[in-house]
Structure formats: C-alpha cells, structure tokens
Scaffold this active site. Sequence first.
Site, PDB file in Angstrom:
ATOM      1  N   THR A  35       4.039  -0.352  -9.895  1.00  0.00           N
ATOM      2  CA  THR A  35       4.496  -1.092  -8.715  1.00  0.00           C
ATOM      3  C   THR A  35       3.382  -2.022  -8.242  1.00  0.00           C
ATOM      4  O   THR A  35       2.266  -1.576  -7.966  1.00  0.00           O
ATOM      5  CB  THR A  35       4.894  -0.127  -7.592  1.00  0.00           C
ATOM      6  OG1 THR A  35       5.969   0.693  -8.043  1.00  0.00           O
ATOM      7  CG2 THR A  35       5.338  -0.879  -6.349  1.00  0.00           C
ATOM      8  N   ARG A  62       6.209  -0.895   9.189  1.00  0.00           N
ATOM      9  CA  ARG A  62       7.458  -0.134   9.320  1.00  0.00           C
ATOM     10  C   ARG A  62       7.619   0.434  10.742  1.00  0.00           C
ATOM     11  O   ARG A  62       7.515   1.627  10.995  1.00  0.00           O
ATOM     12  CB  ARG A  62       7.517   0.970   8.266  1.00  0.00           C
ATOM     13  CG  ARG A  62       7.483   0.403   6.858  1.00  0.00           C
ATOM     14  CD  ARG A  62       7.639   1.445   5.780  1.00  0.00           C
ATOM     15  NE  ARG A  62       7.322   0.858   4.472  1.00  0.00           N
ATOM     16  CZ  ARG A  62       7.195   1.539   3.339  1.00  0.00           C
ATOM     17  NH1 ARG A  62       7.378   2.853   3.347  1.00  0.00           N
ATOM     18  NH2 ARG A  62       6.895   0.929   2.228  1.00  0.00           N
ATOM     19  N   HIS A  97      11.062  -4.554  -2.717  1.00  0.00           N
ATOM     20  CA  HIS A  97      10.847  -3.242  -2.086  1.00  0.00           C
ATOM     21  C   HIS A  97      11.872  -3.005  -0.981  1.00  0.00           C
ATOM     22  O   HIS A  97      11.607  -2.309   0.005  1.00  0.00           O
ATOM     23  CB  HIS A  97       9.423  -3.144  -1.529  1.00  0.00           C
ATOM     24  CG  HIS A  97       8.740  -1.842  -1.850  1.00  0.00           C
ATOM     25  ND1 HIS A  97       7.865  -1.698  -2.893  1.00  0.00           N
ATOM     26  CD2 HIS A  97       8.793  -0.626  -1.246  1.00  0.00           C
ATOM     27  CE1 HIS A  97       7.404  -0.454  -2.924  1.00  0.00           C
ATOM     28  NE2 HIS A  97       7.960   0.212  -1.942  1.00  0.00           N
TER      29      HIS A  97
END
Length: 383
Positions: free
Chosen positions: A159, A168, A279
């Site tokens: 990744t 977030r 993502h």
Amino acid sequence: MDADLKYPAISDLRARARRRIPGFAFEYLDSATGTEAGMARNRAALDAVGFMPEILRGKITADISCTFMGQAFPLPLGIAPVGMAGTIWPGAERLLAQAARRIGIPCGLSTVAAATPEEIGPHAGDMGWFQLYTPADREICRDMLRRARAAGYKKLIVTVDVPGESRRERQRRAHLSMPPKLTPRMVAAMATHPRWSLAMAREGAPRMKFAESYVPKTVKGARAFAHAGKIIRGYPDWDYIAFIRQVWKGDLLIKGVQNPADATRLRDMGADAIWVSNHSGRQFEGGPAAITALPAIRSALGPDTPLIFDSGIAGGLDIMRAIALGADFVMSGRAFHYALAAMGPPGVDHLIHMLTDDMQSNMAQIGAKSLADLPERLLPQSL
C-alpha cells in the site's frame, strides 16, 4: 425471515451493523477523512457511469466468473485488507479468511491486522493475499516478507497511498484512539452491545500482533502498540519498491495508484498488478474519485497488465462499472465487514449471493452475457 427480504442491499447490512456493534467500532469502519467529500466524490462518480439497456435478447444468465492472475474465481470480487479488523468484529480476520476459502475468493490480511500471518494463513489457504505497510527497518521488512511467505501467502500487496496519518475526524469524535483506551463512554457502548463484547472477551483485546512481535520485550502495554506503529511507518519511496521487488519472489501488487505515469513506472519496475484506489476517501478528501482514474491507467498500461479497483463499491452494478472501465478485478473492504458485523459469518455468504444476483440481473438488462461484454455497453459519456 429470508435474508434477501431482510437485507436486500449492502446499505441494509450497514444499518444492521451500526446497531449491532459499538459506535466507536462502527465509526472506525464507516468513516472517511475531513468532511468526507472524497468518499462522496467516489459515490457520485460511480453513479455517473451508465450502460445502455438492450431489449429482446431472450433469456440471459450472465457468466460472471473470471480468471485473474492464474486463479479462477466465481465472480471478480475479493475482500480488501482492513487494518485492525478485529476491532470491528472480534476474530474478523480469521472469520473472513475462512469464508473466503470456502467461497473461493481472495482475502487480504493487513500488516496491522489483529492477527498474524501465521495465525490466518492456514485459514485462507490459496485465497490469502498479504498487505504490507513498509517498515522503516528493511531487515524487519525482509523478515516480515519471509514470515508471510512461510505462512502460505503468495501475493503481496504494498500500500503506497498512506504517506502519513489521516485525521479521520469522525473517529476522533467517537473518542477512538489506537490502541483503544477504555473510557466511560466506551464502556457504556460495550455494555449496550453484549454480543460484540462477549465475543471480544473470548478473542481478547485487538492488538497489532504482527508489528508488535518486533517490539522489544521490555516495552509493554500501550507503549508496545505505539512502538509497533512507528515500526511500520517506513515512508516508502521508489527505491523501497525496488528493494521489495528484489526480496519478494511472489506476485507483487501495488495498491493506491491514481496517476497513469506512476502505474507504468511501477509496471516497468516489476509490479505484477496495479491497484487503483484512493483508500475510499479515508486518507485524503481532495483528490479525484478513484473510478475516474481507472480508464486512463488502463490506457497507459495496455490490455495485459492485471488491474484491480476498489473505493466505494456499494453493489453489483459498481463492480460492473469498474470492470467496464478497465479493471480486471474488484476488491471491497467495508461491504464484507458490514456483512460480518451484521450477520456473523453467514453474512459473507449472503453478501456474495446478493452481489452475484445483482450483477446477473443488471447484466441481463443490458444484454451482457459475460464480463467481456460490459465495455461495449457503456454509455458514451461514461468513457
């Protein structure tokens, strides 16, 4: 009641999962970053991809099976790796690997899973793909790859779209930290979700077991978790990818690509597959929708490089959209975890049934007998 009537769509599984697990666990699974404009952009861009219906084709039962990188699958879909999945549902990594092997679809295991490759590899069998967050110490990386290979993993996902932490904000509002810290608010949430809490008591508190196995034994508790987080924060560059290609002898899949120039460079460096993803909006909300990057990357790579897509899959029609625009295979993380949290292991089988039925129904509407028919059915503005 028949699951098809109770949970006819992924949105229904999501709603059930939200009721069945504590709020902090749901926010970890469901949230994106910022104002979540990136996640919304994914949805809007997928919705903009349309197909021309075709009539009077008689009865069509579409064949949605495929062969990808030498393996046959019942549909072009697998389970994307999700870090600390054991926070969402206790034992998630093991349960999803078992379901994937039974159904015959790939299942990704994250470096930051709540279980090690040695624990999950035997459950996944030939369906296991291992996902790597690159450690700063290349000797640790070398050992991680050795262990993953010894555990049976033959495909490595690297990744590359996590150059740093994302905020977030929804997770922060839920008071979720890593490692999770017991607060009165969390205790109250756990008390009102006894099934989740009892399962968690049986499994034990989720930790990054694989990364923590490289932490000195003298470092304990929350400090060990934090230390493990630093170990896997390697800030990879092009040289690091070349190092991994040299060390890893199996298939190498690079996840998080959105730029055609990056895709071709990675292919030329020896990547066996390119994985188009943003993502799902969890890292950066200011970039393009992942589906809009797909046609240009396919064009740049040509027809022969295996191409994977994820980000925002919410039904069988979305899988068709990705395949039509150039993907050979599709992965989804959230949908499978909604299904597991909503129904337990039977939820994974129900999700596969739902998506299979959805794809075949929609393909009949456009007269497509196989996945190869999908690109020619696209509406012109979708190209």
